[in-house]
Scaffold this motif. Structure first.
Motif, PDB file in Angstrom:
ATOM      1  N   ILE A   1       1.925  12.514   6.899  1.00 20.02           N
ATOM      2  CA  ILE A   1       2.853  11.362   5.718  1.00 20.02           C
ATOM      3  C   ILE A   1       2.659   9.766   6.781  1.00 20.02           C
ATOM      4  O   ILE A   1       3.616   9.724   7.075  1.00 20.02           O
ATOM      5  CB  ILE A   1       3.597  11.630   5.026  1.00 20.02           C
ATOM      6  CG1 ILE A   1       3.253  13.411   4.182  1.00 20.02           C
ATOM      7  CG2 ILE A   1       3.602  10.923   4.129  1.00 20.02           C
ATOM      8  CD1 ILE A   1       4.044  14.422   3.444  1.00 20.02           C
ATOM      9  N   ASN A   2       1.645   9.041   5.864  1.00 22.56           N
ATOM     10  CA  ASN A   2       1.980   7.573   6.478  1.00 22.56           C
ATOM     11  C   ASN A   2       3.058   6.988   5.527  1.00 22.56           C
ATOM     12  O   ASN A   2       2.742   7.125   4.549  1.00 22.56           O
ATOM     13  CB  ASN A   2       0.673   7.383   6.614  1.00 22.56           C
ATOM     14  CG  ASN A   2      -0.416   7.812   7.494  1.00 22.56           C
ATOM     15  OD1 ASN A   2       0.137   8.063   9.093  1.00 22.56           O
ATOM     16  ND2 ASN A   2      -1.732   8.031   7.040  1.00 22.56           N
TER      17      ASN A   2
ATOM     18  N   VAL B   1       0.755  -0.872  -0.133  1.00 21.27           N
ATOM     19  CA  VAL B   1      -0.021  -0.010  -0.139  1.00 21.27           C
ATOM     20  C   VAL B   1       1.042   1.164  -0.023  1.00 21.27           C
ATOM     21  O   VAL B   1       2.284   1.604   0.826  1.00 21.27           O
ATOM     22  CB  VAL B   1      -0.998  -0.192   1.427  1.00 21.27           C
ATOM     23  CG1 VAL B   1      -1.749   1.138   1.160  1.00 21.27           C
ATOM     24  CG2 VAL B   1      -1.485  -1.160   1.567  1.00 21.27           C
TER      25      VAL B   1
ATOM     26  N   GLY C   1      -4.166  15.834   5.822  1.00 19.01           N
ATOM     27  CA  GLY C   1      -2.799  16.293   4.992  1.00 19.01           C
ATOM     28  C   GLY C   1      -1.951  16.401   5.292  1.00 19.01           C
ATOM     29  O   GLY C   1      -0.992  17.151   5.324  1.00 19.01           O
TER      30      GLY C   1
ATOM     31  N   SER D   1       1.977   5.246   0.151  1.00 21.44           N
ATOM     32  CA  SER D   1       2.170   6.178   1.635  1.00 21.44           C
ATOM     33  C   SER D   1       1.197   6.935   1.164  1.00 21.44           C
ATOM     34  O   SER D   1       0.399   7.555   0.295  1.00 21.44           O
ATOM     35  CB  SER D   1       2.972   7.631   1.422  1.00 21.44           C
ATOM     36  OG  SER D   1       3.252   7.957   0.313  1.00 21.44           O
ATOM     37  N   THR D   2       0.265   7.509   2.425  1.00 22.92           N
ATOM     38  CA  THR D   2      -1.091   8.025   2.525  1.00 22.92           C
ATOM     39  C   THR D   2      -0.762   9.098   3.291  1.00 22.92           C
ATOM     40  O   THR D   2       0.047   9.433   4.271  1.00 22.92           O
ATOM     41  CB  THR D   2      -2.253   6.772   2.547  1.00 22.92           C
ATOM     42  OG1 THR D   2      -2.396   6.700   4.797  1.00 22.92           O
ATOM     43  CG2 THR D   2      -2.945   5.979   1.894  1.00 22.92           C
ATOM     44  N   PHE D   3      -2.061  10.482   3.621  1.00 26.03           N
ATOM     45  CA  PHE D   3      -2.630  11.752   4.386  1.00 26.03           C
ATOM     46  C   PHE D   3      -3.051  11.004   5.406  1.00 26.03           C
ATOM     47  O   PHE D   3      -4.208  10.145   4.534  1.00 26.03           O
ATOM     48  CB  PHE D   3      -2.556  12.802   3.223  1.00 26.03           C
ATOM     49  CG  PHE D   3      -0.893  12.847   2.484  1.00 26.03           C
ATOM     50  CD1 PHE D   3       0.085  14.147   2.915  1.00 26.03           C
ATOM     51  CD2 PHE D   3      -1.092  13.155   1.431  1.00 26.03           C
ATOM     52  CE1 PHE D   3       0.777  14.204   2.220  1.00 26.03           C
ATOM     53  CE2 PHE D   3      -0.102  12.745   0.173  1.00 26.03           C
ATOM     54  CZ  PHE D   3       1.563  13.798   0.888  1.00 26.03           C
ATOM     55  N   SER D   4      -2.823  12.154   6.250  1.00 23.65           N
ATOM     56  CA  SER D   4      -4.121  11.786   7.386  1.00 23.65           C
ATOM     57  C   SER D   4      -4.302  12.968   8.321  1.00 23.65           C
ATOM     58  O   SER D   4      -3.194  13.170   7.532  1.00 23.65           O
ATOM     59  CB  SER D   4      -3.558  10.517   8.148  1.00 23.65           C
ATOM     60  OG  SER D   4      -2.993  10.728   8.990  1.00 23.65           O
TER      61      SER D   4
ATOM     62  N   PRO E   1       5.053   3.911   3.561  1.00 24.37           N
ATOM     63  CA  PRO E   1       4.073   2.739   2.762  1.00 24.37           C
ATOM     64  C   PRO E   1       3.651   1.446   3.618  1.00 24.37           C
ATOM     65  O   PRO E   1       4.506   1.596   4.242  1.00 24.37           O
ATOM     66  CB  PRO E   1       5.182   2.631   1.492  1.00 24.37           C
ATOM     67  CG  PRO E   1       6.248   3.022   1.634  1.00 24.37           C
ATOM     68  CD  PRO E   1       5.427   3.960   2.590  1.00 24.37           C
TER      69      PRO E   1
END
Length: 285
Positions: free
Chosen positions: A44-45, A33, A41, A35-38, A47
């Motif tokens: 930064i999470n 998966v 924004g 990297s994503t934002f939470s 991968p």
């Protein structure tokens, strides 16, 4: 063979494989998966690798090969042992609806016996992402190297590319004379036709000047200007007399109307009311 050994074997195999099959039940599938934002924004999470179960019968031989190599048995024997254990696991799953895989998670079944997997929160099957942690942009402070790199990139974007220098002609080409342009053919001028008189020989004829008769100019009749009389403006006295007469006439008419109303009221009512209204007015009480 027990569930602990099966769980350890699946965890070891899933580190290097994207799929590990449980014969007759389904397969464990791992996917990366990005990297994503939470946190709206600001975070930064990194991968990570996600593990889920696909309830589709698959005949993979990864478990049988791994069991045969670790226990030093033939692969056919190992495959038979794993199939027997998975069939027992399937019956337990359909009865109790939950089977715990230590170190991996829980395998569960719905009322319709649809199997799904819930991984442990601290499950880590992504060795390439070791040490990666979420980054919060709220508390992150840029280092000098990051600032200098950003300024360098910005400077390179703002600087305009220099114009390329035009190469000078070689001396060999400069020594050679340039070819002269081809002469443009001149268009012939159109000669105007000569006058008839010009074609005659140049002989000057002197003619006697005829006497010019004086034109008799008759005297024009004198214009007679007739004075235009201005419109006669009405006098104030006349306007005053007319207005007095009109007022007197109106007064006389009002007096006559009042007298007729007293003497002949029925005759006056014919002009003021309709026949229906007259019937109502003259209705005997």
């Amino acid at each position: 063979m027990d569930i602990d050994l099966l769980s350890k074997m699946v965890k070891e195999l899933i580190l290097d494989n994207d799929r590990v099959a449980l014969p007759g039940l389904g397969s464990f599938v791992a996917e990366v998966v990005p990297s994503t934002f939470s946190d709206k924004g600001y975070t930064i999470n990194p991968p990570y690798r996600r593990l889920y179960f696909r309830s589709k019968p698959d005949e993979g031989r990864e478990l049988a090969g791994f069991y045969a190599s670790t226990n030093k048995v033939e692969e056919d024997m190992a495959e038979r042992i794993i199939k027997d254990f998975v069939s027992e696991l399937k019956s337990v799953l359909h009865t109790k609806k939950t089977v715990v895989f230590p170190g991996l998670g829980r395998l569960r079944a719905t009322k319709e016996n649809n199997v799904f997997f819930i991984a442990d929160e601290d499950l880590d099957i992504y060795p390439a992402g070791f040490g990666l942690e979420p980054i919060s942009l709220k508390t992150h402070q840029e280092t000098r190297e990051e600032v200098s790199a950003a300024l360098t990139d910005l400077k390179s974007i703002l600087e305009e590319p220099k114009a390329e220098a035009i190469p000078e002609p070689s001396p060999e080409l400069a020594s050679e004379p340039l070819p002269e342009p081809a002469p443009v053919p001149e268009t012939p001028e159109v000669q105007e036709p000569a006058d008839a008189e010009a074609s005659e020989p140049e002989t000057v004829k002197v003619q006697a000047a005829e006497p010019v008769e004086e034109q008799k100019t008759e005297p024009k009749p004198a214009e007679v200007s007739v004075p235009v009389s201005e419109p006669v403006k009405p006098k104030r006295k006349t306007i005053l007399i007319l207005s007095i007469c009109l007022v007197a006439l109106v007064i006389i008419l009002l007096i006559a109307f009042a007298v007729l109303g007293r003497l002949c009221p029925d005759w006056i009512d014919q002009f003021l009311y309709s026949p229906e209204e007259l019937k109502i007015l003259n209705y005997p009480l």
